[in-house]
Motif scaffolding. Structure first.
Motif, PDB file in Angstrom:
ATOM      1  N   UNK A  28      -3.432-122.200 -65.955  1.00  0.00           N
ATOM      2  CA  UNK A  28      -3.104-121.269 -67.184  1.00  0.00           C
ATOM      3  C   UNK A  28      -2.762-121.899 -68.417  1.00  0.00           C
ATOM      4  N   UNK A  29      -3.850-122.058 -69.224  1.00  0.00           N
ATOM      5  CA  UNK A  29      -3.652-122.555 -70.512  1.00  0.00           C
ATOM      6  C   UNK A  29      -3.530-124.132 -70.515  1.00  0.00           C
TER       7      UNK A  29
ATOM      8  N   UNK B  22      -6.152-118.607 -64.271  1.00  0.00           N
ATOM      9  CA  UNK B  22      -5.320-117.299 -64.421  1.00  0.00           C
ATOM     10  C   UNK B  22      -5.543-116.659 -65.833  1.00  0.00           C
ATOM     11  N   UNK B  23      -6.503-116.401 -66.038  1.00  0.00           N
ATOM     12  CA  UNK B  23      -7.150-115.659 -67.284  1.00  0.00           C
ATOM     13  C   UNK B  23      -6.490-116.513 -68.581  1.00  0.00           C
ATOM     14  N   UNK B  24      -6.882-117.869 -68.590  1.00  0.00           N
ATOM     15  CA  UNK B  24      -6.212-118.575 -69.839  1.00  0.00           C
ATOM     16  C   UNK B  24      -6.779-117.985 -71.326  1.00  0.00           C
TER      17      UNK B  24
ATOM     18  N   UNK C  70      -4.392-111.877 -66.582  1.00  0.00           N
ATOM     19  CA  UNK C  70      -3.312-112.774 -66.279  1.00  0.00           C
ATOM     20  C   UNK C  70      -2.245-112.098 -65.094  1.00  0.00           C
ATOM     21  N   UNK C  71      -2.217-112.873 -64.162  1.00  0.00           N
ATOM     22  CA  UNK C  71      -1.326-112.234 -62.852  1.00  0.00           C
ATOM     23  C   UNK C  71      -0.161-113.189 -62.550  1.00  0.00           C
TER      24      UNK C  71
ATOM     25  N   UNK D  57      -2.455-116.833 -58.364  1.00  0.00           N
ATOM     26  CA  UNK D  57      -3.468-117.739 -58.442  1.00  0.00           C
ATOM     27  C   UNK D  57      -3.478-118.367 -57.258  1.00  0.00           C
ATOM     28  N   UNK D  58      -2.507-118.862 -56.557  1.00  0.00           N
ATOM     29  CA  UNK D  58      -2.451-119.571 -55.419  1.00  0.00           C
ATOM     30  C   UNK D  58      -2.707-118.731 -54.362  1.00  0.00           C
TER      31      UNK D  58
END
Length: 255
Positions: A28-29, A59-61, A89-90, A95-96
């Motif tokens: 993420x980012x 994750x929706x960066x 983003x969750x 993400x894992x």
């Protein structure tokens, strides 16, 4: 002599099972560092010619993480990389969950997209497995003589306290429950129902993995090149509070 022969056969049998290691990377980012950690992974030669499978979950960066990954894939077509993107983003835990579900290696390891952990130490995590002793291996930042960046006193106290609390309910004697580096037998971890969407993943998975019948959990010392908040560290005090809640929830109720 019979004992030695039997051990040798068992050892060789275990090695034959481990043909591929899945490396699950939640991102993420991390556009500034994702290519650097991928380069480090690329350069690692795993013991016994174990192959590598990299699974990146974006994750929706909101930065250039996706473009950096796409560029890396295009320039390194010889590396097995599976890329998945969340449309919303969750959280790291979510993400894992996605990455774990995609793993096809006999074992998988979790790797953050920053540079806090050193992929060269995958082999240290793999050794107890390859020798036939372990199903799960945690990499501890609080044991061994490897280098550790000196950063936050209260973070260290918090990590040790959370590990202590987790051990009380799991009946384990871990030194670092909150570590990123966790290596699992893929079939075992894929069989566990995981719910935590954010940083609660660590206490949840520890409590649940400890309850698997006859599970063999080991711990090895690893390096830690920690980041400051200015350098991109994301975990905060609210995540510590959530970790306490998760220890109580999954430790007491086993949900």
């Amino acid at each position: 002599m019979i004992f030695l022969t039997g051990f040798k056969n068992r050892f060789e049998c275990v090695l034959m099972k481990i043909k591929k290691l899945s490396i699950v990377i939640p991102a993420y980012n991390e556009g500034r560092t994702i290519h650097l950690i991928l380069n480090k992974i690329k350069l690692v030669d795993l013991i016994y010619d174990i192959k590598k499978e990299i699974i990146i979950v974006n994750d929706c960066s909101t930065d250039n993480t996706e473009q950096a990954i796409m560029n890396y894939q295009r320039e390194n077509a010889d590396i097995e990389i599976t890329y998945v993107k969340h449309e919303a983003n969750k959280g790291k835990g979510a993400a894992l969950h996605t990455g774990i579900s995609k793993a096809t290696g006999e074992y998988l390891v979790i790797q953050d997209a920053d540079l806090e952990y050193d992929p060269e130490e995958y082999n240290d995590l793999l050794k107890p497995v390859c020798k036939g002793f372990a199903d799960v291996v945690y990499g501890s930042r609080f044991m061994g003589s490897n280098p550790h960046r000196i950063l936050f006193f209260w973070h260290t106290i918090g990590n040790r306290w959370l590990t202590f609390a987790s051990n009380m309910f799991s009946n384990l004697n871990l030194t670092d429950m909150e570590t990123c580096y966790k290596l699992f037998d893929t079939k075992i971890i894929q069989s566990i129902v995981l719910k935590e969407q954010r940083f609660g993943f660590e206490p949840e998975v520890t409590q649940k993995i400890a309850r698997v019948p006859k599970i063999r959990i080991y711990e090895v010392g690893i390096s830690y090149y920690g980041r400051t908040y200015e350098e991109g560290k994301k975990i905060g005090w609210k995540d510590g509070v959530r970790a306490i809640y998760c220890i109580l929830k999954y430790g007491l109720l086993g949900m």
